[in-house]
Design a protein around this motif. Sequence first.
Motif, PDB file in Angstrom:
ATOM      1  N   UNK A 176     -26.873 -72.406 -63.779  1.00 50.97           N
ATOM      2  CA  UNK A 176     -26.954 -72.346 -62.315  1.00 50.97           C
ATOM      3  C   UNK A 176     -26.426 -71.022 -61.772  1.00 50.97           C
ATOM      4  N   UNK A 177     -25.289 -70.608 -62.292  1.00 48.99           N
ATOM      5  CA  UNK A 177     -24.695 -69.339 -61.869  1.00 48.99           C
ATOM      6  C   UNK A 177     -25.675 -68.201 -62.108  1.00 48.99           C
ATOM      7  N   UNK A 178     -26.250 -68.194 -63.308  1.00 48.96           N
ATOM      8  CA  UNK A 178     -27.203 -67.157 -63.653  1.00 48.96           C
ATOM      9  C   UNK A 178     -28.421 -67.149 -62.744  1.00 48.96           C
ATOM     10  N   UNK A 179     -28.890 -68.345 -62.378  1.00 47.57           N
ATOM     11  CA  UNK A 179     -30.058 -68.417 -61.500  1.00 47.57           C
ATOM     12  C   UNK A 179     -29.757 -67.824 -60.135  1.00 47.57           C
ATOM     13  N   UNK A 180     -28.591 -68.136 -59.587  1.00 49.11           N
ATOM     14  CA  UNK A 180     -28.239 -67.633 -58.260  1.00 49.11           C
ATOM     15  C   UNK A 180     -28.000 -66.128 -58.274  1.00 49.11           C
ATOM     16  N   UNK A 181     -27.283 -65.644 -59.270  1.00 40.75           N
ATOM     17  CA  UNK A 181     -26.925 -64.223 -59.304  1.00 40.75           C
ATOM     18  C   UNK A 181     -27.970 -63.359 -60.004  1.00 40.75           C
ATOM     19  N   UNK A 199     -20.120 -57.778 -62.058  1.00 44.10           N
ATOM     20  CA  UNK A 199     -20.721 -59.082 -62.369  1.00 44.10           C
ATOM     21  C   UNK A 199     -19.650 -60.153 -62.558  1.00 44.10           C
ATOM     22  N   UNK A 200     -18.520 -59.796 -63.170  1.00 40.93           N
ATOM     23  CA  UNK A 200     -17.402 -60.739 -63.304  1.00 40.93           C
ATOM     24  C   UNK A 200     -16.938 -61.220 -61.938  1.00 40.93           C
ATOM     25  N   UNK A 201     -16.699 -60.260 -61.056  1.00 46.22           N
ATOM     26  CA  UNK A 201     -16.182 -60.598 -59.724  1.00 46.22           C
ATOM     27  C   UNK A 201     -17.175 -61.467 -58.956  1.00 46.22           C
ATOM     28  N   UNK A 202     -18.470 -61.178 -59.121  1.00 44.96           N
ATOM     29  CA  UNK A 202     -19.494 -61.985 -58.458  1.00 44.96           C
ATOM     30  C   UNK A 202     -19.402 -63.439 -58.900  1.00 44.96           C
ATOM     31  N   UNK A 203     -19.227 -63.648 -60.187  1.00 40.20           N
ATOM     32  CA  UNK A 203     -19.123 -65.016 -60.707  1.00 40.20           C
ATOM     33  C   UNK A 203     -17.891 -65.712 -60.137  1.00 40.20           C
ATOM     34  N   UNK A 224     -31.690 -66.962 -49.186  1.00 39.54           N
ATOM     35  CA  UNK A 224     -30.353 -66.374 -49.255  1.00 39.54           C
ATOM     36  C   UNK A 224     -29.274 -67.318 -48.764  1.00 39.54           C
ATOM     37  N   UNK A 225     -29.701 -68.390 -48.119  1.00 36.86           N
ATOM     38  CA  UNK A 225     -28.729 -69.400 -47.696  1.00 36.86           C
ATOM     39  C   UNK A 225     -28.072 -70.071 -48.897  1.00 36.86           C
ATOM     40  N   UNK A 226     -28.815 -70.133 -50.002  1.00 37.11           N
ATOM     41  CA  UNK A 226     -28.283 -70.778 -51.210  1.00 37.11           C
ATOM     42  C   UNK A 226     -27.303 -69.893 -51.957  1.00 37.11           C
ATOM     43  N   UNK A 227     -27.230 -68.638 -51.579  1.00 40.35           N
ATOM     44  CA  UNK A 227     -26.340 -67.702 -52.256  1.00 40.35           C
ATOM     45  C   UNK A 227     -25.269 -67.244 -51.270  1.00 40.35           C
ATOM     46  N   UNK A 228     -24.061 -67.793 -51.404  1.00 40.67           N
ATOM     47  CA  UNK A 228     -23.005 -67.473 -50.439  1.00 40.67           C
ATOM     48  C   UNK A 228     -22.627 -65.994 -50.436  1.00 40.67           C
ATOM     49  N   UNK A 229     -22.944 -65.277 -51.508  1.00 41.87           N
ATOM     50  CA  UNK A 229     -22.593 -63.853 -51.559  1.00 41.87           C
ATOM     51  C   UNK A 229     -23.570 -62.984 -50.777  1.00 41.87           C
TER      52      UNK A 229
END
Lengths: 141, 141
Positions: free
Chosen positions: B59-64, B41-45, A5-10
């Motif tokens: 990358x964005x997709x992998x994290x979220x 999901x928009x706001x998360x991005x 979770x450290x890699x995900x700032x959210x």
Amino acid sequence: MSNDHAKDPLARLPGYALRRAASATMADLAARLHAVELRISDASVLMLIRDRVDMTSTEIGKILDFQSANMVPLLSRLELAGHIKRVPINRKSMAIVLTDRGQELLIQVDSITARFEVELLGRIPEAHRAHFLPALHGLWP
Amino acid sequence: MSNDHAKDPLARLPGYALRRAASATMADLAARLHAVELRISDASVLMLIRDRVDMTSTEIGKILDFQSANMVPLLSRLELAGHIKRVPINRKSMAIVLTDRGQELLIQVDSITARFEVELLGRIPEAHRAHFLPALHGLWP
DNA sequence: TATTGTTATACTCTATAACTATA
DNA sequence: TATAGTTATAGAGTATAACAATA
């Protein structure tokens, strides 16, 4: 903090964490219930009416927060599969009741969900475990 | 136990409570973000890429945890609304970067989510509050 | 008049398979 | 060969509006 979770700032945001946790957890439960060809909402209904012979579709929907319009296909599916039957209460209302087959299926559902709940709690660090349910109870009406 | 969970026999199940809590809480957040015409999901991005000029869609997709196929319409919407732009990294990849307009919108998003997170935590009984986030962190990879 | 149950419908979210182009 | 990005599509979940029959 065993995970990434450290890699995900959210991940520091409780709302975001709630969303991710629920999403992953419910996907897991859905996969387990797939073994008995039920959806999570189906299983919720079966568990809710387990000892009842007097619950109407409207009542079930009110407790579980399903729109009555969405109860129709859900109950049709369960009836078609032979898990519930509709018993007339009066000329307007029907009681939704487990069939014998539904009772048997419920034993399996109980087994699946009991194991699921144990494993869910097991993934929560012991120091925080007892606080989980009371915390969630604050978050819906 | 200020609420009606006594009427719902399933409310004792952590998995069920997680589902109900997330559902109610995310409906609330979705309604608040509707004011700036964004989905959750928009706001998360937008929040994820706030200081970054090098993150790709993948990358964005992998994290979220969004499928790359589902990133396409999401990013198209944000681009069409003028909140993000695509900056070529090489002939294969694009960086997803906030526009000036996206930066301004993000200020509003921060304000909405900050208030939301405070109110969310405020609904959790004080004795359990500090345990909420660490408990959730156990529940997704 | 209010409630129960229903039909039809639409929007969102998510998942998969197949494809192109580039590393 | 593997990866980035895309297209098309399908399954779920959820919401609203409108309606018939009965309380």
